[in-house]
Motif scaffolding. Structure first.
Motif, short mmCIF file in Angstrom:
data_model
loop_
_atom_site.label_atom_id
_atom_site.label_comp_id
_atom_site.label_asym_id
_atom_site.label_seq_id
_atom_site.Cartn_x
_atom_site.Cartn_y
_atom_site.Cartn_z
N THR A 1 7.48 7.26 8.32
CA THR A 1 7.51 7.83 6.97
C THR A 1 8.96 7.83 6.45
O THR A 1 9.31 8.60 5.57
N GLN B 1 2.32 1.75 -3.49
CA GLN B 1 1.29 2.32 -4.35
C GLN B 1 1.12 3.82 -4.09
O GLN B 1 1.06 4.63 -5.02
N ALA B 2 1.10 4.19 -2.82
CA ALA B 2 0.89 5.60 -2.46
C ALA B 2 2.06 6.46 -2.96
O ALA B 2 1.85 7.57 -3.47
N VAL C 1 -1.05 6.19 4.79
CA VAL C 1 -1.32 4.74 4.81
C VAL C 1 -1.04 4.19 6.22
O VAL C 1 -1.85 3.45 6.80
N GLN C 2 0.11 4.57 6.77
CA GLN C 2 0.51 4.05 8.08
C GLN C 2 -0.46 4.50 9.18
O GLN C 2 -0.78 3.71 10.08
N GLY D 1 -3.60 5.01 8.90
CA GLY D 1 -4.81 4.19 8.79
C GLY D 1 -4.66 2.84 9.47
O GLY D 1 -5.63 2.24 9.91
N ARG D 2 -3.42 2.36 9.55
CA ARG D 2 -3.15 1.06 10.15
C ARG D 2 -2.82 1.12 11.63
O ARG D 2 -2.64 0.09 12.27
N ASP E 1 0.83 -1.22 0.00
CA ASP E 1 0.00 0.00 0.00
C ASP E 1 0.86 1.26 0.00
O ASP E 1 0.53 2.26 -0.65
N GLU E 2 1.97 1.20 0.73
CA GLU E 2 2.88 2.35 0.76
C GLU E 2 3.54 2.54 -0.61
O GLU E 2 3.71 3.67 -1.07
N ALA F 1 2.59 10.63 1.94
CA ALA F 1 1.76 9.58 1.33
C ALA F 1 1.93 8.27 2.10
O ALA F 1 0.95 7.54 2.33
N ILE F 2 3.15 7.99 2.52
CA ILE F 2 3.40 6.79 3.33
C ILE F 2 2.73 6.96 4.69
O ILE F 2 2.08 6.03 5.21
N ARG G 1 -0.36 16.17 -0.22
CA ARG G 1 -0.34 14.99 0.68
C ARG G 1 0.06 15.39 2.09
O ARG G 1 -0.46 14.85 3.07
#
Ligand code: PLP
Length: 385
Positions: free
Chosen positions: A186, A17-18, A248-249, A251-252, A14-15, A244-245, A33
């Motif tokens: 990040t 991709q981002a 994603v992070q 969200g997790r 996912d990272e 961007a990373i 971002r």
């Protein structure tokens, strides 16, 4: 048998991709971002304003500048922390004054802070060491009476809570780290959060050379309006690649915290009963994200801390000597002369070690760590029998 490291960032498809999307967008420096990451991080941490920075150390520097800490001021810090906590006050010409910490949490307390307050104390930097929330209310009560600013170095604290809220939310300003050693990474990166609008506005400008217009907003206009430099600033920007990373992070993060707390619980069940070991745990006022799971090696353990670290290394397990003590470093040799003694800091610095704990640590790997510790713990008794 493969090496078990103390920490491993959890980062993947996912990272990738981002980051790919950012590269394809053609705008890789601080831009949309970063703005989105700031908004989402601020919301998640219960902060009105969030200002992304290049790392936590630069966020701490900005925090001290906007809080008005100046040359000649004193800033109370724990020595028992990564060295950046002590270094930051020196960047504004202030003097770090080391306060001792609590044996159970490794954090400053109202008592240890009170013991070193003087007429020159302008701020205190509290730390949520290893993710364990500091008892902020008690320290605030002491500081508010004297107009002392409370800055929270929440570098390790994303996902930890204090009295039901995210750590950092109760401080005047908080600084966060997204270094790979922390839960949310990040690569490098940091954040400053505060509910004081004027401080956030000034920090936002200072991190970008104190330009009156951001590079992103100038780029957005065909006219490219002229900017003005309002004071001497810094380049402490985060990039959109990093943000961007971070999105994603972030969200997790709940999943990461849940897993870490499960692993910490497994360690505690297995190790709390081992004679001669003391394990870290949640304080009564909050919950830890267990960024670090540490144990203290007590005098009745068969080896000292070094012996246990070495025994684990022989089993291809990389534990870490516990948290550092800044006042024992050569950089602070000349500062400690007039400081109060720091017996608890030194005890923890000498006797604690951090055990491997990361999101993808398998139960079988964790069992290997537990077995290795238990084996060392039984050596003397076996020998004596
Ligand atoms: C990691 C850490 C820092 C430094 O964070 P960077 O993002 O690497 O600058 C500061 N304070 C504490 C308590 C830390 O653990």
């Amino acid at each position: 048998m493969s090496r078990i490291n103390v920490m491993k960032p959890w980062i993947g498809a996912d990272e990738i991709q981002a980051v790919t999307e950012v590269i394809e967008s053609g705008w890789v420096a601080q831009g949309p971002r970063v703005a989105r990451f700031e908004e989402e991080f601020g919301t998640a941490m219960g902060a009105e304003h969030a200002v992304a920075t290049s790392n936590c150390t630069t966020a701490l520097h900005l925090a001290l500048v906007v809080a008005g800490v100046q040359a000649g001021d004193e800033v109370i810090v724990p020595s028992f922390s990564f060295i950046a906590t002590a270094n930051a006050p020196t960047y504004v010409g202030a003097r770090p004054v080391f306060a001792d910490v609590d044996l159970a949490t490794g954090n400053l307390t109202a008592e240890t802070v009170s013991a070193v307050i003087t007429d020159r104390t302008r701020a205190v930097i509290v730390v949520d060491q290893g993710g364990i929330p500091v008892d902020l209310a008690a320290i605030r009560a002491v500081c508010e009476l004297r107009g002392i600013v409370v800055i929270e170095d929440a570098a390790c604290g994303a996902g930890s809570t204090y009295r039901g809220r995210p750590v950092g939310a109760g401080a005047d300003i908080a600084a966060w780290s997204f270094h790979p050693r922390k839960l949310l990474t990040t690569g490098e990166g940091g954040m400053l959060t505060t509910s004081t609008t004027a401080w956030a506005t000034r920090a936002r400008q200072l991190r970008e050379h104190s330009m009156s217009l951001s590079a992103a907003s100038r780029q957005a206009s065909v006219l490219s309006p002229a900017e003005e430099y309002r004071e001497i600033g810094f380049n402490y920007r985060m990039t959109d690649l990093q943000a961007a990373i971070g999105i994603v992070q972030l969200g997790r993060l709940p999943e990461v915290v849940r897993k870490r707390r499960e692993l910490a619980e497994r360690y505690s069940i297995a190790l709390a009963a081992v004679p001669g070991l003391r394990v870290v745990s949640d304080p009564e006022w909050g919950t830890s994200n267990f960024q670090s799971y540490w144990v203290e090696v007590l005098p009745d353990f068969p080896t000292d801390r070094e012996g246990l670290v070495e025994a684990l290394a022989r089993a291809d397990i990389s534990a870490r000597r516990g948290i550092m003590a800044a006042h024992r470093q050569p950089a602070y040799r000349d500062w400690v002369e007039h400081n109060v003694p720091l017996p608890v800091t030194e005890r923890l610095n000498d006797n604690t070690l951090i055990l491997p704990l990361y999101h993808e640590l398998a139960d079988a790997e964790q069992d290997r760590v537990i077995d290795a510790v238990v084996q060392v713990s039984s050596t003397r008794r076996r020998g004596a029998a």
